[in-house]
Design a protein around this motif. Structure first.
Motif, PDB file in Angstrom:
ATOM      1  N   ALA B   2      18.323  83.629  50.905  1.00  0.00           N
ATOM      2  CA  ALA B   2      19.119  83.522  49.685  1.00  0.00           C
ATOM      3  C   ALA B   2      20.481  82.925  49.994  1.00  0.00           C
ATOM      4  O   ALA B   2      20.998  83.054  51.108  1.00  0.00           O
ATOM      5  CB  ALA B   2      19.277  84.898  49.052  1.00  0.00           C
ATOM      6  N   GLU B  27      25.091  87.458  46.771  1.00  0.00           N
ATOM      7  CA  GLU B  27      23.989  86.512  46.596  1.00  0.00           C
ATOM      8  C   GLU B  27      24.212  85.830  45.255  1.00  0.00           C
ATOM      9  O   GLU B  27      24.346  86.495  44.233  1.00  0.00           O
ATOM     10  CB  GLU B  27      22.677  87.305  46.556  1.00  0.00           C
ATOM     11  N   TYR B  28      24.257  84.504  45.239  1.00  0.00           N
ATOM     12  CA  TYR B  28      24.606  83.837  43.987  1.00  0.00           C
ATOM     13  C   TYR B  28      23.537  82.831  43.577  1.00  0.00           C
ATOM     14  O   TYR B  28      22.753  82.340  44.389  1.00  0.00           O
ATOM     15  CB  TYR B  28      25.954  83.114  44.124  1.00  0.00           C
ATOM     16  N   GLN B  29      23.511  82.522  42.291  1.00  0.00           N
ATOM     17  CA  GLN B  29      22.680  81.434  41.762  1.00  0.00           C
ATOM     18  C   GLN B  29      23.521  80.167  41.744  1.00  0.00           C
ATOM     19  O   GLN B  29      24.748  80.229  41.661  1.00  0.00           O
ATOM     20  CB  GLN B  29      22.237  81.752  40.327  1.00  0.00           C
ATOM     21  N   ASP B  30      22.852  79.005  41.746  1.00  0.00           N
ATOM     22  CA  ASP B  30      23.573  77.724  41.835  1.00  0.00           C
ATOM     23  C   ASP B  30      24.540  77.493  40.672  1.00  0.00           C
ATOM     24  O   ASP B  30      25.553  76.819  40.828  1.00  0.00           O
ATOM     25  CB  ASP B  30      22.586  76.557  41.885  1.00  0.00           C
ATOM     26  N   ASP B  31      24.200  78.074  39.498  1.00  0.00           N
ATOM     27  CA  ASP B  31      25.049  77.797  38.336  1.00  0.00           C
ATOM     28  C   ASP B  31      26.084  78.893  38.096  1.00  0.00           C
ATOM     29  O   ASP B  31      26.740  78.902  37.062  1.00  0.00           O
ATOM     30  CB  ASP B  31      24.201  77.594  37.085  1.00  0.00           C
ATOM     31  N   TRP B  32      26.256  79.782  39.037  1.00  0.00           N
ATOM     32  CA  TRP B  32      27.188  80.892  38.855  1.00  0.00           C
ATOM     33  C   TRP B  32      28.637  80.440  38.893  1.00  0.00           C
ATOM     34  O   TRP B  32      29.001  79.481  39.580  1.00  0.00           O
ATOM     35  CB  TRP B  32      26.968  81.949  39.957  1.00  0.00           C
TER      36      TRP B  32
END
Lengths: 117, 247, 127
Positions: B2, B27-32
């Motif tokens: 991740a 843990e991040y998402q690409d659009d965060w």
């Protein structure tokens, strides 16, 4: 108005800023930089007779006086605020008084110097 | 594997008056955006983290913080722009900190009130007379300054606010200017008493950082400079026409 | 609730970002302007005196130390000119109907003015 005369000093600052912007760089160039690099035409232009002849005109004197007066007030207004912005622990009123006194001294000196030419 | 990023978050406990930095691996998402990461920390890692937010789309002005040294709306600060990190998140500068990333903005509200930020009329227009008529050109004069969302990023960026606690500041002065430019307003005199005082526009040295950080492109620095020009004309006019009233 | 730790921007704000540092340099131009004005006044004072004392002052202006100062001063005073002219439009909202006159249309004449003044001064000094 709650007794602020800042507008007056600011008006001198802006007028002086425009004049200094137009005039000072070319004067620095012609009187110090170009002769310093030995540039012939400028070295010749700085000869006593030529400069005295140029500055001797009443119109040139008047322009020089106004320019030096306003440029001094521009510079010292900005120096005053620079000192404040650098958090130098100086009380505001004495700093303002000193700044504009110095600008006045410069202006009076200009008047005296130009009068004697 | 991740994607994770480290956030260095300012923590302040008002009871112990202890300030510290705390690291969180998120843990991040690409659009965060940074706000997503802060909400994730509060939800999943440390529920004691305190921060303000609301609309998460850049219109409410609640989530202003200093991200890597620069005042930002955290809902508009994309994690991908700060990679590989770490991302330092601190409360707005020049304000008292209440807790963690929450600042006490009473200072701003007091200053805002001083500029009388509403339409002032000598006499209220009766309902029967209908609405104030204003042309598109008249609206255009002040429209830019209506976009302020009171996010206070400008106060965080301004070096003068830092050393002159009484300076009215960018947003308050821009909003005062907005009402002075509004053709429906008759309260200029009231406002100028504050705006032209020594805590008003004259403390500004046109650093311009306020306009740089403004998320709504209000250009408070420009508003203040215009107020200086018109304020100077008012000043000289007051000597030439001492009995004239300021309208 | 007890509150503390106001996170002030601090006295070294001008070192924190490139944009802040450029503002600091812009403010610093005032010191160079004031310094040159003093030199100009000294020069003019010598003009009011005899040719001999003028000549030795004029010669001292060509010393290496003065030349370095001159070049630095020229750079700073030019920086003042550029930043000042560029900032003039921010203080002037001129409207054509619903559109605001583009800043370049105000700064442009400023630069034209600069070139014209430079030309006039150079002609006056060199002819």
């Amino acid at each position: 108005m709650k007794g602020s005369h800042e507008a007056f000093w600011w008006s001198l600052f802006s007028a002086g800023g425009i004049i200094a912007a137009m005039l000072i760089p070319v004067l620095v160039f012609a009187t110090v930089v170009a002769p310093g690099f030995g540039w012939g035409v400028f070295v010749d232009a700085m000869q006593y007779d030529r400069i005295a002849g140029l500055v001797g005109h009443q119109l040139v004197k008047a322009i020089l006086f106004v320019s030096i007066w306003l440029s001094f007030f521009h510079a010292f207004h900005r120096i005053r605020h620079l000192i404040l912005d650098l958090h130098v622990p100086v009380p505001g009123l004495p700093l303002a008084v000193l700044s504009y006194l110095l600008a006045t001294a410069g202006t009076v000196s200009a008047a005296i110097v130009l009068w004697r030419i | 594997m991740a994607n994770t990023v480290v956030l260095e978050v300012f923590r302040y406990d008002p009871d112990t008056q202890v300030a510290r930095m705390q690291d969180f691996e998120v843990e991040y998402q690409d659009d965060w955006v940074v706000l997503d990461a802060l909400n994730h920390i509060k939800d999943q890692i440390d529920g004691s983290l305190s921060h303000r937010w609301s609309c998460r789309m850049g219109v409410c002005g609640s989530c202003g913080m200093v991200v890597n040294g620069y005042p930002k709306l955290t809902c508009s600060a994309f994690i991908r722009d700060y990679l590989p990190g770490p991302i330092r998140v601190e409360p707005l500068a020049n304000f008292e900190v209440e807790r963690d990333l929450i600042v006490d903005f009473d200072m701003f509200l007091e200053k805002l009130q001083k500029v009388t930020p509403w339409l002032v009329r000598d006499e209220e227009r009766p309902i029967e007379d209908g609405e104030h008529i204003q042309t598109p050109a008249q609206l255009a004069q002040y429209k830019q300054y209506t976009f302020c969302i009171n996010c206070m990023l400008c106060y965080s960026a301004c070096p003068v606010v830092s050393h002159e606690p009484d300076f009215l500041g960018p947003a308050a002065l821009a909003l005062g200017h907005r009402y002075n430019l509004d053709s429906r307003d008759q309260g200029k005199g009231l406002r100028l008493d504050e705006m032209l005082s020594s805590d008003g526009i004259w403390d500004c040295t046109f650093v311009g950082a306020c306009s740089d950080v403004c998320p709504k492109h209000v250009d408070p620095a420009g508003a203040i400079q215009q107020a200086k020009v018109s304020g100077t004309m008012e000043y000289f006019k007051s000597f030439l026409m001492p009995t004239g009233s300021r309208k | 609730m007890s509150k503390s730790s106001r996170q002030a921007l601090g006295a070294r704000w001008w070192l924190m970002r490139r944009s802040y540092f450029l503002v600091f340099l812009r403010e610093l131009t005032s010191i160079f302007i004031a310094s040159y004005l003093v030199i100009l006044l000294l020069l003019l004072a010598k003009v009011g005196g005899d040719a001999g004392s003028y000549e030795s002052f004029r010669e001292s202006l060509t010393f290496p130390g003065m030349l370095v100062f001159g070049v630095i001063t020229l750079a700073f005073t030019l920086f003042h000119s550029i930043t000042f002219i560029n900032l003039i439009p921010r203080g002037m909202a001129i409207w054509r109907g619903e559109e605001r006159v583009h800043p370049a249309l105000i700064a442009g004449p400023g630069y034209v003015g600069l070139v014209v003044v430079v030309a006039i001064v150079l002609v006056a000094i060199l002819r």
